[in-house]
Structure formats: structure tokens, C-alpha cells
Scaffold this active site. Structure first.
Site, short mmCIF file in Angstrom:
data_model
loop_
_atom_site.label_atom_id
_atom_site.label_comp_id
_atom_site.label_asym_id
_atom_site.label_seq_id
_atom_site.Cartn_x
_atom_site.Cartn_y
_atom_site.Cartn_z
N TYR A 45 0.83 -1.20 0.00
CA TYR A 45 0.00 0.00 0.00
C TYR A 45 0.88 1.26 0.00
O TYR A 45 1.40 1.67 1.03
CB TYR A 45 -0.93 0.02 1.21
CG TYR A 45 -1.87 -1.17 1.30
CD1 TYR A 45 -2.19 -1.93 0.18
CD2 TYR A 45 -2.44 -1.54 2.51
CE1 TYR A 45 -3.05 -3.01 0.27
CE2 TYR A 45 -3.29 -2.62 2.61
CZ TYR A 45 -3.59 -3.35 1.49
OH TYR A 45 -4.43 -4.44 1.58
N HIS A 125 -0.13 -12.26 1.40
CA HIS A 125 -0.87 -11.28 0.61
C HIS A 125 -0.89 -11.64 -0.88
O HIS A 125 0.16 -11.66 -1.53
CB HIS A 125 -0.22 -9.90 0.80
CG HIS A 125 -1.07 -8.75 0.36
ND1 HIS A 125 -0.57 -7.47 0.22
CD2 HIS A 125 -2.39 -8.67 0.05
CE1 HIS A 125 -1.54 -6.67 -0.16
NE2 HIS A 125 -2.65 -7.37 -0.27
#
Length: 297
Positions: A45, A125
Site C-alpha cells: 500500500y 498477501h
């Protein structure tokens, strides 16, 4: 471990569009003042930006009063390359790495960016194209960190259900993060994943509920799919804002413990919390179910 609502860190990494450091700090302040105590981020992110911003705010809070998760699978490296579409300078990129060494390096680098001595939850992830390495290297590394007490819980976070099902069947996970699968517009987790998690006692965190803002207003944009407009019409008949239905929908399933919502602005925090508290009559859920093959529960 996770409360009913958490703050997703994607927007604080300049997802979709950039926000200033001051605005990011204001979002974190609004979340805390609104009672949010679960915060989720990832190296991906903003290529480390979200972790730095979250860490800067959370270092001011008592460590025992919040739950923090981050992720492994992408390492942030200097130089131009894949920046994931985040609005950040082209001076760094991410590289996939689900090896044991990569996992341990990722955790160390995340802690350095966060400025904290530990995180509570680690997720593998988006291992969509890395199943063998994620299963045989990343998962054992996370399991070791859990057994050593370095983290309290481990899980997997993905945008698809079939591989999450495989992880549940082949590993010992504490929880899952399912994005874009338990929403008013996309319900792919209902057939197999959620029943399996309920049977095995694995709580699920639901994310991606507003579909990049598509369901964030009372009326979807004119070019939104017809189903979005149909859902808005159903909500309007019952006097319920569309975001209220979108955010509360996943929590009706007993396997779902938490909804994760992001925010680019402090006002988004307030709006999301109001939506989660808005009364929703049973008739609305009946009408939504009548337009879907999803079983009632």
C-alpha cells in the site's frame, strides 16, 4: 481478536489518488476518536507509505489498545518498476517474494517502517500465482513466528475464494481476509468459503465492500452496472442508504467477524461509522435475497 470494524490502509498509501501526510494523520485521528481499534496495512500500500503513516499515528497510542495487521509477499525495493498503481514517486517498486527469507525480511522492514516492536496479525498477501512457494515457504515461516510468540495470529488475504479454500484445507490459519467476495455485488465466498470457515471456526474479515466507491453514495454513478442501480432502488424503497446496506451485509453471516473500510478523508470515517449504525429492516435483506441465488442465513 479483531473488532467488528477496522480501518483499511490502502487509501493512506495513496490508493486511487494522493492524500497529504496531514490528511492521512487526520484520518487516523478520526478513526481512533470514532472508536476504531483495528488497523490493517501492507508493504504494497503506497510501497511502504501506508505503513509509515499508520505507524506514525499509532506510536502515539497505548500499544495494548489496538490490533495491527500487515502482510508479506511483496518486498519494497528502490528504483522504478511496478508501483501497483499507487500515486507515489517512481523511485521504488515491489517484487514478489514468498520465500522464508523474503517473509522474514518483509516483517523486519515493516516493523522498521511502522516504528513499532511488533504487529498482531500477519497475512500472506495475494499469492494467486505463487501457490507452491506460499504454501511451502511463506506459511511455515508465519507458523514459526506464531509459535515463537512474535505474532498472535496468521492468515491469508486475497481477492478470490478458491485459493482461500485451499489454504483453509491445507494449513492451520487463525483468520482470513476476503476482499471483493462478500459484498452486495460479488458473493463468491458464500458457496464454499464461508461455510468451511464457519465449520472450522476461522473468522473472516470482509473488505472491498464499497467497490472503489461504487456503492459509497445513495446513487451509484450513471455508468455503474445495472445491479448496482437495482440495489440502490431496493435500499431507497426501505429508506436505507446504499452504503449502510453494503457495509452491514457481510456481518449478517456468522463466519464474518469484521468489516474493513478505508478512508481518504476524515469525513469518510464518520460516514462509514454512521452507515454501520443505521437501522436496516429485515425486509430489505429479504428483498436483496430475492434478487440473488445466495442462500439466506
Amino acid at each position: 481478536m479483531t473488532p467488528a470494524v477496522g480501518l483499511g490502509g490502502g487509501p493512506l498509501g495513496n490508493y486511487v489518488h494522493a492524500v497529504s501526510d496531514a490528511q492521512a494523520a487526520a484520518v487516523m485521528e478520526a478513526a481512533w476518536e470514532g472508536g476504531i481499534r483495528y488497523f490493517d496495512t501492507a508493504p504494497f500500500y503506497g510501497l511502504g507509505l501506508s505503513e509509515r503513516r499508520m505507524g506514525r499515528a499509532l506510536r502515539l497510542r497505548p500499544r495494548s489498545e489496538f490490533v495491527l495487521s500487515t502482510k508479506v509477499g511483496r518486498l519494497v525495493r528502490p528504483g522504478p518498476g511496478d508501483n501497483g498503481g499507487f500515486a507515489v514517486p517512481d523511485d521504488r517498486h515491489v517484487e514478489w517474494d514468498f520465500s522464508r527469507e523474503g517473509v522474514l525480511r518483509s516483517v523486519a522492514e515493516s516493523l522498521d517502517r511502522l516504528g513499532l516492536d511488533h504487529v498482531d496479525i500477519l497475512f500472506i498477501h495475494d499469492p494467486d500465482h505463487h501457490w507452491p512457494q506460499a504454501l511451502n515457504e511463506a506459511y511455515p515461516a508465519l507458523a514459526d513466528l506464531r509459535s515463537q510468540g512474535v505474532v498472535r495470529a496468521i492468515g491469508v488475504g486475497m481477492n478470490q475464494s478458491p485459493m482461500l479454500v485451499d489454504f483453509v484445507r491445507h494449513t492451520d490459519l487463525d483468520l482470513l481476509l476476503a476482499a471483493n467476495q462478500i459484498t452486495l455485488l460479488r458473493r463468491t465466498a458464500f458457496d464454499e468459503l464461508l461455510p468451511l470457515c464457519l465449520d472450522r471456526g476461522i473468522p473472516v474479515i470482509a473488505a472491498g465492500l464499497l467497490h472503489r466507491g461504487l456503492l459509497a453514495g445513495s446513487q451509484p454513478p450513471p455508468d455503474a452496472p445495472a445491479e448496482a442501480h437495482a440495489l440502490a432502488a431496493v435500499c431507497a424503497r426501505h429508506g436505507v442508504p446504499l452504503p449502510a446496506a453494503a457495509l452491514q451485509f457481510p456481518l449478517r453471516h456468522p463466519a464474518v467477524r469484521t468489516v474493513l473500510v478505508g478512508a481518504h478523508h476524515p469525513a469518510h470515517i464518520a460516514a462509514n461509522l454512521r452507515a454501520l449504525d443505521h437501522p436496516v429492516p429485515a425486509g430489505l435483506w429479504d428483498d436483496i435475497a430475492s434478487h440473488s441465488t445466495t442462500p439466506r442465513w
